[in-house]
Design an enzyme around this catalytic site. Sequence first.
Site, PDB file in Angstrom:
ATOM      1  CD  GLN A   1      -7.316  -0.596   7.346  1.00 22.27           C
ATOM      2  OE1 GLN A   1      -8.086  -1.542   7.464  1.00 22.27           O
ATOM      3  NE2 GLN A   1      -6.049  -0.665   7.745  1.00 22.27           N
TER       4      GLN A   1
ATOM      5  CG  ASN B   1      -5.168   3.562   9.708  1.00 18.00           C
ATOM      6  OD1 ASN B   1      -5.504   4.683   9.343  1.00 18.00           O
ATOM      7  ND2 ASN B   1      -4.041   3.340  10.361  1.00 18.00           N
TER       8      ASN B   1
ATOM      9  CB  CYS C   1       3.278   2.884  25.908  1.00 15.83           C
ATOM     10  SG  CYS C   1       3.753   3.995  27.224  1.00 15.83           S
TER      11      CYS C   1
ATOM     12  CB  THR D   1      10.307 -10.132 -12.024  1.00 17.16           C
ATOM     13  OG1 THR D   1      11.345  -9.984 -12.985  1.00 17.16           O
ATOM     14  CG2 THR D   1       9.574 -11.436 -12.259  1.00 17.16           C
TER      15      THR D   1
ATOM     16  N   GLY E   1       0.816  -1.208   0.000  1.00 16.44           N
ATOM     17  CA  GLY E   1       0.000   0.000   0.000  1.00 16.44           C
ATOM     18  C   GLY E   1       0.847   1.255   0.000  1.00 16.44           C
ATOM     19  CB  THR E   2       3.934   2.156   1.858  1.00 19.36           C
ATOM     20  OG1 THR E   2       3.355   1.956   3.142  1.00 19.36           O
ATOM     21  CG2 THR E   2       4.893   3.333   1.908  1.00 19.36           C
TER      22      THR E   2
ATOM     23  CB  SER F   1      -2.500  -3.019   1.232  1.00 20.88           C
ATOM     24  OG  SER F   1      -1.610  -3.919   1.851  1.00 20.88           O
ATOM     25  N   GLY F   2      -2.784  -6.029  -0.308  1.00 14.63           N
ATOM     26  CA  GLY F   2      -3.254  -7.415  -0.255  1.00 14.63           C
ATOM     27  C   GLY F   2      -3.494  -7.943   1.145  1.00 14.63           C
ATOM     28  CG  HIS F   3      -0.909  -6.963   4.651  1.00 17.46           C
ATOM     29  ND1 HIS F   3      -0.944  -6.743   6.013  1.00 17.46           N
ATOM     30  CD2 HIS F   3      -0.512  -5.813   4.084  1.00 17.46           C
ATOM     31  CE1 HIS F   3      -0.560  -5.498   6.243  1.00 17.46           C
ATOM     32  NE2 HIS F   3      -0.289  -4.911   5.095  1.00 17.46           N
TER      33      HIS F   3
END
Lengths: 393, 278
Positions: A178, A150, A324, A236, A71-72, A198-200
């Site tokens: 998203q 997101n 944190c 590729t 995605g980036t 984005s695939g994941h």
Amino acid sequence: MKEVYLDNNATTMVAREVLDEMLPYFHDYYGNPSSMHSFGGQVARKLAEARQKIASLLGADPEEIIFTSCGTESDNAAIMSALANSPGKNHIITSRVEHPAVKVLCEHLAQKGYRVTMLSVDAEGMLDMNEYEASLTPDTAVVSIMWANNETGVIFPVEDAARLARERGIPFHTDAVQAAGKIPINMKGNSIDMLSISGHKLHAPKGIGVLYVRKGTRFSPFLIGGHQEKGRRGGTENVPAIIALGKACELAGANMEKENTHVRALRDRLESELLKAVPQSKVNGNRRQRLPNTTNISFEFIEGESILLLMDQFGICASSGSACTSGSLQPSHVLRAMGVPYTMAHGSIRFSLSVYNTAEDIDLVINELPPIIEKLRVLSPYWATTQGACATA
Amino acid sequence: MWEYTDKVREHFLNPKNAGEIENPDGVAEVGSIACGDALKLTFKLDENKRIADAKFKTFGCASAIASASALTEMLKGKTVEEAMKITNQDIADYLGGLPPEKMHCSVLGQEALEKAIESYRGVSHKKPDEEIVCVCFGVTDGEIERAVRQNHLTTVEEVTNYTKAGGGCTNCHEKIQEIIDRVYATQKTEEGPAERPKLSNIQKIRMIEETIEREIRPSLKHDGGDIELVDVVGNRVLVAMRGACATCQASQATMKGFVEWKLKEFVSPELVVEEVAS
């Protein structure tokens, strides 16, 4: 211990059907789709099939699909191409709540001399369309606004925004990472010029992304090299991942209904039960204009990392917007942009579901989380002193 | 996910001495909710002036809770004088170490301890000559200086890890660097004057070229200009302006205010930039 995975906006499980579809393309059919022999040629055909399936999910033409690594990369390629094709224009419009793939890039471009407008959001995480419209100028080179956030799941009116940009001849990009697979997208019915996925995030593996580029949009490649993707992205092709994404998009299309009924119902029950069981808790983000799978809840006066680690003891996986957990010292830029007070922002937890979640998953969280919150609040120096005052407020 | 030691996990999952002592001999509240962690420490002495009990309340992450829990365990049985000697590093060591980004949790413990002891002794915590450097997290120059000295910190990032200073808007980074420089400058003068490393001519020219390429040219190009390095004579850097810069009225200002400033910053403060006819 079986994990209860409620962090699907971070990444998703590769679906079994998707894995089965991609596996033969590592060891058995490993040919290069660009090769002249039939061993490679059969892979090229499979690639074309995948491209068609992805295009179908987006209501696009296969030629409008460019494969990238993530995605980036898609976001960077889109914005940099728009700038390269708008010589002399020096203005970028984006929002304060973008994913770092867009936000940090725009900050970087601001340092290089571009004027960047970062649109604000209101307390519910919604854009002000009047502010947006007023920010469009003849000097604007590109607009990039995410389809859905997101962290909160809030959906932005990108189709309206794209129309206003089109009327002024300004290229419009959206990060739909998203949104894709969770809500319907039909590129034939809107005027968005470029769109990233984005695939994941939709049950395909990590390392595959797509940039949709509308026919007729001027495009300059981000990765310069071979003739792949019609010269628009050298390198590729990641064949197994592309085939996987094709299958994942097919599944997402088939599951879209379930996403809006089953997943939404689970999310709503999780949300309402937690709000009921835990005093001084609150949902971040507009609850109507929202992805069906996401809820972001703040538990006041405690800190998110502690909540996550205690939930981890029960195998519950979620995220937090606390400082944190980010490794930075400030809570989430999204919650800060919404003006969520620090007492709430540090204790925010994001649950993001998928079609693979069950009623039992939700039951476990509803049972285990309230005592965790209670335990941490007993430890908190702010809880005892504020409890009485706020309970009546 | 953070790599916490088993000891951190143990103190987080089953914190020791959580709570608050009624009528304590020493009490302190440090940190704030805006900063993301806060600690309230209370202790009580026995008839032999040893710490009989210590309790804590923490708002914060796992390592903040574990650090406070560890501190209360360490305090028990110690005299106030012995307790005074506990440093943030001792707290971190007790826990088998903390991730570098989490060292500020141990610093918070030490701060609370000092303040609690001050409250017991009846001395004011306020140090009037200290100035707030980091506005986001309310960290003073004195606190930064002490963290730098105690933990031998050399970079702004390390200071942020230990004190949080500089972790918000980043506007104070320059000031933090000045404090670090000051600490080491005074240490150096104590050890005798330090030699500034001398650049050879080749090194100097190479660094000038790199700085122009990396820091200067991109900005000029953005305005349609360019710069060419003509020669370096001693500390005189001779350059020619090209493109839009060659005819620009403001180029003299660019030369002194921007080019020279960058070269002084990245190469040597002695450099002087001069424009020569192209």
